[in-house]
Write an enzyme that holds these catalytic residues in place. Structure first.
Site, short mmCIF file in Angstrom:
data_model
loop_
_atom_site.label_atom_id
_atom_site.label_comp_id
_atom_site.label_asym_id
_atom_site.label_seq_id
_atom_site.Cartn_x
_atom_site.Cartn_y
_atom_site.Cartn_z
N HIS A 34 20.63 33.24 33.55
CA HIS A 34 20.87 31.84 34.39
C HIS A 34 20.47 30.62 33.41
O HIS A 34 20.11 30.72 32.31
CB HIS A 34 20.24 31.52 35.11
CG HIS A 34 18.28 31.60 35.03
ND1 HIS A 34 17.55 30.83 34.81
CD2 HIS A 34 17.87 33.10 34.52
CE1 HIS A 34 16.10 31.63 33.68
NE2 HIS A 34 16.35 32.60 33.98
N ASP A 75 19.22 27.47 33.77
CA ASP A 75 18.35 26.35 33.67
C ASP A 75 16.80 27.25 33.22
O ASP A 75 16.95 28.49 32.77
CB ASP A 75 17.74 26.23 35.14
CG ASP A 75 17.16 27.04 35.87
OD1 ASP A 75 18.00 28.51 36.11
OD2 ASP A 75 16.52 27.15 37.07
N ASP A 122 14.45 32.43 27.80
CA ASP A 122 14.50 32.32 29.53
C ASP A 122 15.62 31.86 30.39
O ASP A 122 15.13 30.60 30.25
CB ASP A 122 13.43 32.65 30.16
CG ASP A 122 13.29 32.74 31.31
OD1 ASP A 122 14.53 33.06 32.20
OD2 ASP A 122 12.64 32.90 32.54
N GLU A 134 17.76 29.23 38.48
CA GLU A 134 17.22 30.72 38.97
C GLU A 134 15.76 30.38 39.60
O GLU A 134 14.99 30.97 40.28
CB GLU A 134 17.93 31.78 38.30
CG GLU A 134 17.36 32.86 38.78
CD GLU A 134 15.85 32.84 37.28
OE1 GLU A 134 14.78 34.44 38.38
OE2 GLU A 134 15.03 32.50 37.05
N HIS A 138 8.17 30.46 30.13
CA HIS A 138 7.17 29.24 31.36
C HIS A 138 6.50 28.77 30.07
O HIS A 138 5.59 27.72 30.55
CB HIS A 138 7.06 29.45 31.63
CG HIS A 138 8.18 30.81 32.87
ND1 HIS A 138 7.92 30.57 34.45
CD2 HIS A 138 9.89 30.78 32.50
CE1 HIS A 138 9.13 31.10 34.62
NE2 HIS A 138 10.30 31.30 33.84
ZN LIG Z 1 15.05 34.33 34.06
#
Ligand SMILES: [Zn+2]
Length: 418
Positions: free
Chosen positions: A86, A88, A149, A183, A389
Site C-alpha cells: 500500500h 498510503d 509501513d 489501506e 505509525h
Molecule cells: Zn501497512
C-alpha cells in the site's frame, strides 16, 4: 537452488528513500477515493518507474490503483501470483517532509533522532534491534513517521520486478504487481477491480520482522449502540428526564475490566473496544470495535455486549437503545486453509534463503484479509518495517534486501511446482 544476486545489484534502498519523501498520508474522515489526492503523486512515480522497466501494461487507474505485469518467461502453465503493497501512510503521525537517515553498521548504541532528541530508539524498547547488529538502520529525523509501513514493501516489489527482468535465468509465471491507496483507513481494496487484477494467489508485503509470514488476521465487526433518553428542561426534570449520557457512561463502566479489552489481552484473545462516543442528554451513540480470531467467539463477544446493554438500559424505564452490527472483515485463515500451498511456498522461499520463517497471526487486518475473501488467497510476508505509525519507525537495509529475494524466490518456486 538459490538465487544469485550481488549486493551491489540491489536498488531497494534508493527506491525506499525516494518513496518516503513523498507525503501519502490517508484521511479517515475523507469521503473521496482515494481519501487524499496526494497519494497519486507516489502512484504516478511508481507508474513511471514501472514503464521505465519496460513493463508495457503498467497502469494507474482512476481510483489510484497501480497495476503491472512481469510477463512469464516460460511456456509452463503457472498460476498468476500477485505481490501487493500500500502507498498510503498512517493518519496517526505526520508524513510531511520525511527526512530519512541511514545509521550505518548498527552496534547497539541508542539512536537519537536529531530533529527531536527526545525521540530515542533504545534496544530495550525495540527488542528486534538486537537482531540488527552490523546492519544499516533507516529512521526518520524525529518529527514524522518514516513510512516503512508500507513503502518498504513498495520498494521491495519494485526492486524484485527489476531484478526478475534482469535475470531471465530465474523462471517464473506471470507476476501481477498491485499498489493500493488507503489501506491505513481500511478502504484499501474498496474500488479494486478483481477482474482487472486477474491473479490466482497473492502476497501482501507488509509484515514486520525478518521471516514473518502471517496467514491469520482478526475477524472484525463494528458495533454502534444508540441510546435514546428523554430530554426535559433541567429546571423541570424531576422524575421525567432520562440522561442518555449517564446511561452510556454506566455502560462503559460496566465493561469487563480484567479481560476482553486491547489493554488486557494478547496473542489469540479477542476484545470489545469502545473507540468513540458522541451524545447529548437526549441521545448518546457509542462506537465499538469487536475482534477475535474465531467467528463464533466474535459473536459471543457481541452477545455479551448486547446483554450488558440490555441490563443497563432496562434499569431506566422509558429509555431505549438500538444495537447495530457491521461486518468489517474476516479472518483470512477461513480462506487460506483451503489453499495451504500459498503459505507453504512463502515458508519454503524463506528457508531456501536461510531466513528463519516465523508463522504468526496478525492482531489486526490487512488488505490481504479482504483480498482473500474477494477471491485472492493472500497471506502477508515481511517487509522489515518496525514501530510503524510513529516517529521511531525503522527498517534495515538488509531486511529490505531479504524481502526482495523472498519475492523473487516465491515467484521461482511457483514455477518449479507447476
Ligand atoms: Zn501497512
Amino acid at each position: 537452488m538459490s538465487i544469485q544476486i550481488n549486493s551491489e545489484e540491489f536498488q531497494v534502498t534508493e527506491h525506499f528513500l525516494q518513496y518516503v519523501q513523498i507525503d501519502t498520508q490517508s484521511d479517515p474522515y475523507s469521503e473521496s477515493f482515494p481519501s487524499t489526492e496526494k497519494q497519486k503523486n507516489l502512484a504516478k512515480l511508481l507508474l513511471k518507474q514501472l514503464l521505465e522497466l519496460g513493463i508495457k501494461d503498467a497502469e494507474l487507474d482512476e481510483h489510484g490503483y497501480v497495476f503491472a505485469t512481469i510477463p512469464s518467461n516460460t511456456n509452463k502453465k503457472i498460476p498468476t501470483i500477485c505481490f501487493c503493497a500500500h502507498m498510503d501512510t498512517s493518519p496517526d503521525c505526520s508524513g510531511l517532509d520525511v527526512k530519512p537517515l541511514i545509521h550505518k553498521n548498527y552496534q547497539g548504541a541508542d539512536i537519537i533522532l536529531p530533529d527531536d532528541p527526545k525521540q530515542i530508539l533504545r534496544e530495550s524498547e525495540h527488542p528486534d534491534l538486537a537482531k540488527q547488529y552490523g546492519n544499516d538502520i533507516i529512521t526518520a529525523s524525529g518529527t514524522t513517521l518514516l513510512g516503512a509501513d508500507n513503502k518498504a514493501g513498495l520498494a521491495a516489489i519494485m526492486d524484485a520486478a527489476r531484478l526478475l527482468l534482469n535475470h531471465p535465468e530465474i523462471k517464473h509465471g506471470d507476476i501481477r504487481i498491485l499498489f493500493t491507496p488507503d489501506e491505513e483507513v481500511g478502504r484499501g481494496v474498496e474500488k479494486l477491480d478483481m477482474k482487472k487484477l486477474a491473479a490466482d494467489f497473492g502476497y501482501t508485503v507488509d509484515g514486520e520482522t525478518l521471516g514473518s509470514i502471517e496467514n491469520e488476521t482478526f475477524s472484525a465487526d463494528e458495533v454502534i449502540i444508540r441510546i435514546q433518553g428523554i430530554s426535559v428542561h433541567p429546571g423541570f426534570a424531576k422524575d421525567t428526564m432520562l440522561n442518555a449520557l449517564k446511561v452510556a457512561g454506566q455502560l462503559l463502566d460496566s465493561l469487563p475490566k480484567d479481560r476482553l479489552s486491547p489493554e488486557t489481552t494478547s496473542e489469540r484473545e479477542g476484545f470489545i473496544h469502545p473507540v468513540a462516543i458522541q451524545g447529548t442528554v437526549e441521545e448518546a451513540t457509542l462506537h465499538f470495535i469487536i475482534r477475535d480470531f474465531d467467528d463464533n467467539k466474535l459473536r459471543d463477544h457481541e452477545t455479551e455486549l448486547r446483554n450488558l446493554t440490555e441490563t443497563i438500559v432496562s434499569g431506566y424505564p422509558g429509555c431505549t437503545y438500538e444495537f447495530i452490527v457491521h461486518e468489517q472483515y474476516r479472518n483470512m485463515k477461513n480462506v487460506l486453509k483451503d489453499f495451504p500451498q500459498v503459505t507453504e511456498i512463502g515458508i519454503e522461499a524463506m528457508e531456501r534463503l536461510h531466513i528463519n520463517p516465523i508463522l504468526r497471526s496478525i492482531r489486526g487486518g490487512t488488505d490481504g484479509s479482504r483480498l482473500s475473501f474477494m477471491g485472492l488467497p493472500c497471506p502477508n510476508i515481511f517487509a522489515g518495517e518496525h514501530a510503524f505509525h510513529g516517529k521511531q519507525e525503522w527498517v534495515s537495509v538488509q531486511d529490505m534486501q531479504k524481502a526482495v529475494l523472498t519475492i523473487m524466490m516465491i515467484s521461482k518456486i511457483w514455477e518449479e511446482k507447476s
